[in-house]
Write a protein that holds these residues in place. Structure first.
Motif, short mmCIF file in Angstrom:
data_model
loop_
_atom_site.label_atom_id
_atom_site.label_comp_id
_atom_site.label_asym_id
_atom_site.label_seq_id
_atom_site.Cartn_x
_atom_site.Cartn_y
_atom_site.Cartn_z
N PHE A 101 0.83 -1.20 0.00
CA PHE A 101 0.00 0.00 0.00
C PHE A 101 0.87 1.26 0.00
N LEU A 102 1.94 1.26 0.77
CA LEU A 102 2.83 2.42 0.82
C LEU A 102 3.42 2.70 -0.56
N LYS A 103 3.74 1.65 -1.30
CA LYS A 103 4.28 1.81 -2.65
C LYS A 103 3.20 2.27 -3.63
N VAL A 104 2.04 1.61 -3.61
CA VAL A 104 0.96 1.93 -4.55
C VAL A 104 0.46 3.36 -4.34
N SER A 105 0.38 3.79 -3.09
CA SER A 105 -0.10 5.14 -2.78
C SER A 105 0.99 6.19 -2.98
N ARG A 106 2.19 5.74 -3.29
CA ARG A 106 3.36 6.59 -3.53
C ARG A 106 3.77 7.39 -2.30
N ILE A 107 3.46 6.88 -1.12
CA ILE A 107 3.98 7.47 0.12
C ILE A 107 5.48 7.17 0.18
N ILE A 108 5.84 5.93 -0.16
CA ILE A 108 7.24 5.51 -0.30
C ILE A 108 7.35 4.92 -1.70
N LYS A 109 8.37 5.31 -2.44
CA LYS A 109 8.44 4.97 -3.87
C LYS A 109 8.72 3.51 -4.16
N TYR A 163 12.65 9.26 7.37
CA TYR A 163 13.76 10.20 7.48
C TYR A 163 13.51 11.08 8.69
N ASP A 164 13.47 12.38 8.54
CA ASP A 164 13.26 13.26 9.69
C ASP A 164 11.85 13.86 9.68
N ARG A 165 10.91 13.13 9.11
CA ARG A 165 9.54 13.61 9.00
C ARG A 165 8.56 12.65 9.68
N VAL A 188 -4.03 13.35 4.24
CA VAL A 188 -3.00 13.73 5.21
C VAL A 188 -3.68 14.43 6.38
N LEU A 189 -3.51 13.86 7.57
CA LEU A 189 -4.08 14.45 8.77
C LEU A 189 -3.07 15.33 9.49
N GLU A 190 -1.79 14.93 9.40
CA GLU A 190 -0.75 15.67 10.10
C GLU A 190 0.59 15.42 9.42
N SER A 191 1.42 16.43 9.40
CA SER A 191 2.75 16.30 8.82
C SER A 191 3.67 17.26 9.55
N SER A 192 4.81 16.75 10.01
CA SER A 192 5.74 17.62 10.71
C SER A 192 7.14 17.05 10.65
N GLY A 193 8.11 17.89 10.96
CA GLY A 193 9.49 17.44 11.06
C GLY A 193 9.76 16.92 12.45
#
Length: 97
Positions: free
Chosen positions: A6-14, A52-54, A79-84
Motif C-alpha cells: 500500500f505504501l508503494k501503490v499510494s506513492r507514500i514511499i516509492k 527520514y526526519d519527518r 493527510v491528517l498531520e505532517s511535521s518534522g
C-alpha cells in the motif's frame, strides 16, 4: 492489501523494499499499534509513519486491488498531520573530537 505494498501503490514511499525496511524497523503504526509489513490495510485505518526526519499521519480512504495511476494515488489517503522530527544531539559527544 499488505501495508508495504500500500505504501508503494499510494506513492507514500516509492519502492516496496524501502517500505518494508521502514515498517519492519518499527517506524509505522496502524491505528496506534506498531505494524508489520504484512499487516492488512483497510479503509478508515489511521497510518502513522516516521520517514527520514519527518512524521506523517494519514487516514486511508481507499484500498485499490492493484496498481493505480499517479493521478489516482492522491485519492487513496488523506493527510491528517505532517511535521518534522526534532532530534536533540546536544547530549552527544563529538565524534571527530
Amino acid at each position: 492489501m499488505r501495508l508495504d505494498k500500500f505504501l508503494k501503490v499510494s506513492r507514500i514511499i516509492k519502492r516496496r523494499p524501502i517500505a518494508k525496511i521502514v515498517v519492519d524497523g518499527g517506524k509505522a503504526k496502524l491505528n496506534g499499534k506498531i505494524a508489520k509489513a504484512s499487516t492488512e490495510v483497510k479503509v478508515g485505518n489511521i497510518l502513522e509513519i516516521e520517514y527520514y526526519d519527518r512524521y506523517f499521519k494519514f487516514e486511508i480512504l481507499e484500498v485499490p486491488n492493484g496498481n493505480v495511476t499517479k493521478d489516482k494515488s492522491n485519492d487513496l489517503v488523506k493527510v491528517l498531520e505532517s511535521s518534522g522530527l526534532n532530534i536533540d544531539l546536544s547530549g552527544e559527544e563529538e565524534i571527530l573530537g
